[in-house]
Each structure stands twice: as C-alpha cells, then as structure tokens.
Design a protein around this motif. Sequence first.
Motif, mmCIF file in Angstrom:
data_model
loop_
_atom_site.group_PDB
_atom_site.id
_atom_site.type_symbol
_atom_site.label_atom_id
_atom_site.label_comp_id
_atom_site.label_asym_id
_atom_site.label_seq_id
_atom_site.Cartn_x
_atom_site.Cartn_y
_atom_site.Cartn_z
ATOM 1 N N TRP A 156 -6.957 -25.095 -27.431
ATOM 2 C CA TRP A 156 -8.256 -25.706 -27.729
ATOM 3 C C TRP A 156 -8.572 -26.835 -26.746
ATOM 4 O O TRP A 156 -9.680 -26.946 -26.249
ATOM 5 N N SER A 157 -7.589 -27.671 -26.475
ATOM 6 C CA SER A 157 -7.820 -28.823 -25.598
ATOM 7 C C SER A 157 -7.721 -28.473 -24.125
ATOM 8 O O SER A 157 -7.897 -29.340 -23.271
ATOM 9 N N ARG A 168 -11.952 -23.293 -19.913
ATOM 10 C CA ARG A 168 -12.903 -23.336 -21.021
ATOM 11 C C ARG A 168 -13.828 -24.529 -20.905
ATOM 12 O O ARG A 168 -13.462 -25.561 -20.328
ATOM 13 N N ASP A 169 -14.998 -24.368 -21.480
ATOM 14 C CA ASP A 169 -16.006 -25.425 -21.548
ATOM 15 C C ASP A 169 -16.372 -25.561 -23.014
ATOM 16 O O ASP A 169 -17.206 -24.803 -23.529
ATOM 17 N N ASN A 170 -15.760 -26.491 -23.694
ATOM 18 C CA ASN A 170 -15.988 -26.631 -25.139
ATOM 19 C C ASN A 170 -17.391 -27.137 -25.454
ATOM 20 O O ASN A 170 -17.876 -26.945 -26.567
ATOM 21 N N THR A 171 -18.022 -27.762 -24.489
ATOM 22 C CA THR A 171 -19.395 -28.209 -24.715
ATOM 23 C C THR A 171 -20.298 -27.010 -24.987
ATOM 24 O O THR A 171 -21.207 -27.069 -25.820
ATOM 25 N N ASN A 172 -20.016 -25.918 -24.283
ATOM 26 C CA ASN A 172 -20.809 -24.707 -24.431
ATOM 27 C C ASN A 172 -20.088 -23.605 -25.203
ATOM 28 O O ASN A 172 -20.558 -22.477 -25.262
ATOM 29 N N LEU A 202 -12.423 -16.151 -17.827
ATOM 30 C CA LEU A 202 -11.251 -15.497 -17.250
ATOM 31 C C LEU A 202 -11.588 -15.164 -15.799
ATOM 32 O O LEU A 202 -12.366 -14.252 -15.536
ATOM 33 N N GLN A 203 -11.031 -15.946 -14.879
ATOM 34 C CA GLN A 203 -11.231 -15.701 -13.462
ATOM 35 C C GLN A 203 -10.143 -14.753 -12.989
ATOM 36 O O GLN A 203 -8.953 -15.061 -13.107
ATOM 37 N N MET A 204 -10.562 -13.630 -12.469
ATOM 38 C CA MET A 204 -9.607 -12.603 -12.046
ATOM 39 C C MET A 204 -9.715 -12.419 -10.537
ATOM 40 O O MET A 204 -10.771 -12.044 -10.021
#
Length: 128
Positions: free
Chosen positions: A53-54, A72-76, A81-83
């Motif tokens: 989560w963090s 992750r962008d918790n704001t949005n 997943l960058q592959m």
Amino acid sequence: QVQMVESGGGLVQAGGSLRLSCAASKRTSTSYAVGWFRQAPGKEREFVGAISWSADSTYYADSVKGRFTISRDNTNNTVYLQMNSLKPEDTAVYYCAADAGITTAQAMFLLWGYLEVWGQGTLVTVSS
C-alpha cells in the motif's frame, strides 16, 4: 476485495516495452496491496508481482525480475506495471487484484490464491 480495472495491453515486438494500468473502480479509503498476475493460453494464472500500500516494498516473480517494475499513485488509486525487454513468453492476459485485508507485497504473494474477484484483464501479445 477491491474491484480493479486493468488497461494498456496490446501487441508489441520482442524486446519492446508496454505499461499497464490498474485502477480501483471506486475510490476507497482502505489500504491495500496490489498484485499483478497473468494467464497464458492453456496455462494456469500465475503471480507476476505486487506492491505494498505504501509502495515501500515490491515483490516479483523470478521470471520478470529486472524487466518489470510496479509503481503506484495512491492519489489516483492507480497502479502501474512497466514491462521492458518483453519476450514472447510474456504473452498472456494480465490481471491486477487487491484485497483490503492484504497490505504488503509479500502477503499478496503468499495469499493471492485466495482471491476470488477478478476483472476482465488486458491482453498482452509479444511477437517474435
């Protein structure tokens, strides 16, 4: 579980890159780790990686370690997943999933088999 929606799949040549997105279908105040998974034709679904989560920890399958990166962008409420350096064997339908009771990447790796709610997934095809 937290309902997630995947996007960003497509056709890419071997060695290329693609970025998938995973967004919560509803805004939520709960904390949750997010896992990425994939299912190739004729094979069982497998764990790809997870992020806490963090975002202070990630966990990857050996098959993608060093090539895939989760952020992750918790704001949005969105996880990516960058592959990179894609291989034909990466061809699969990719899914993301989350559960409010799972907040760490390692826990997602250990417990993902208990997840019951899955989205439509997004197809990634890597041509040779």
